[in-house]
Design an enzyme around this catalytic site. Sequence first.
Site, PDB file in Angstrom:
ATOM      1  N   CYS A  78     -11.343   2.397   0.597  1.00  0.00           N
ATOM      2  CA  CYS A  78     -10.214   2.853   0.929  1.00  0.00           C
ATOM      3  C   CYS A  78      -9.723   1.888   2.237  1.00  0.00           C
ATOM      4  O   CYS A  78     -10.325   1.972   3.082  1.00  0.00           O
ATOM      5  CB  CYS A  78      -9.904   4.396   1.322  1.00  0.00           C
ATOM      6  N   HIS A 118      -7.609   2.439   4.765  1.00  0.00           N
ATOM      7  CA  HIS A 118      -7.716   2.910   5.925  1.00  0.00           C
ATOM      8  C   HIS A 118      -8.771   3.152   6.432  1.00  0.00           C
ATOM      9  O   HIS A 118      -8.751   3.229   7.934  1.00  0.00           O
ATOM     10  CB  HIS A 118      -7.301   4.539   5.365  1.00  0.00           C
ATOM     11  N   GLU A 172      -3.646   8.722   8.521  1.00  0.00           N
ATOM     12  CA  GLU A 172      -2.355   8.479   8.689  1.00  0.00           C
ATOM     13  C   GLU A 172      -1.475   9.258   9.859  1.00  0.00           C
ATOM     14  O   GLU A 172      -0.752   8.849  10.254  1.00  0.00           O
ATOM     15  CB  GLU A 172      -1.736   8.900   7.450  1.00  0.00           C
ATOM     16  N   ASP A 215       0.936  -1.200  -0.004  1.00  0.00           N
ATOM     17  CA  ASP A 215      -0.026  -0.177  -0.016  1.00  0.00           C
ATOM     18  C   ASP A 215       0.859   1.063   0.151  1.00  0.00           C
ATOM     19  O   ASP A 215       2.112   1.095   0.225  1.00  0.00           O
ATOM     20  CB  ASP A 215      -0.856  -0.133   1.326  1.00  0.00           C
ATOM     21  N   SER A 216       0.228   2.459  -0.266  1.00  0.00           N
ATOM     22  CA  SER A 216       1.172   3.546  -0.188  1.00  0.00           C
ATOM     23  C   SER A 216       1.654   3.884   1.187  1.00  0.00           C
ATOM     24  O   SER A 216       2.565   4.492   1.331  1.00  0.00           O
ATOM     25  CB  SER A 216       0.520   4.750  -0.710  1.00  0.00           C
ATOM     26  N   CYS A 275      -4.386  -1.713  -1.823  1.00  0.00           N
ATOM     27  CA  CYS A 275      -4.707   0.071  -1.927  1.00  0.00           C
ATOM     28  C   CYS A 275      -5.777   0.080  -3.258  1.00  0.00           C
ATOM     29  O   CYS A 275      -5.569  -0.320  -4.124  1.00  0.00           O
ATOM     30  CB  CYS A 275      -3.491   0.879  -2.389  1.00  0.00           C
TER      31      CYS A 275
END
Length: 276
Positions: free
Chosen positions: A196, A198, A164, A21-22, A84
Amino acid sequence: KLLFLCYFRKVNKDNPIGIFDSGIGGLTVAKAIRSLMPHESLLYFGDTKHLPYGEKSAQSIQEFSKNISLFLKEKQCKMIVIACNTASSVAYDIVKKECPAIEIINVIDPVVNRITTSKNNSTIGIIGTKGTINSNVYPQKIKSANNNIKVKSLATPLLAAMIEEGFFNDKISQAIVHNYLKDPALADIKQLILACTHYPLIQGLIGDFYTQELDIIDSASQVALHIKEVLKKKNLLSQKSPKQRFFVSDYTLSFEKSAKLFFGEDIHLEEIKTIH
């Protein structure tokens, strides 16, 4: 002949599952995999140098994804999970081309399959990064499989960055989340896709916003279920004691602390600067 044999060599079922993932969002997928398949070894790569992917060009994301996939291939991963949504929407075919002998999983198709194979043709909302929403990949795939489903999408660009930074369980994050959810673009939805990786960390805040019953679809759990099905079908489920390694392209102490919140335990991050 040698190249032919290498291309089709037997995959070792005890090799790790590669996940990338990023940033740390993909750790929600890693955690779901570990919970469902506790014997699987995991190798995670967070491209922290280039996060967030949602604001990058498709060409850049494709290049990042290709390089990370080749790294995971060198580590002999038996499967690569693009954890992602943005990378899944624009780089899935690139990764498959670079690693043709490895099973490649994206985080979009398992969710779409759940939506379109159910008998519920209700209105579905989708929230995600600008990159994911602008790609229009979810509406296209859903409509292609079931044209009776109505889809409403909304880009929520602040959420991934907010998470994040560790803001996902306070009044500030609640205000931001609820401000997005009251947007008319999401009116009258009966299901909501968290597009997403997240977003599972703010699922509670999302649930608090809705007074009516709403089916919130967490991609991490759906992806883990799909991975187990694929590994079982290919006889690649491991039964050995698992090992876990976590790599990043740019190490920071704050990131390591945030990673602990995502994964639920202390994580030692290894920095790899050779991937650009």
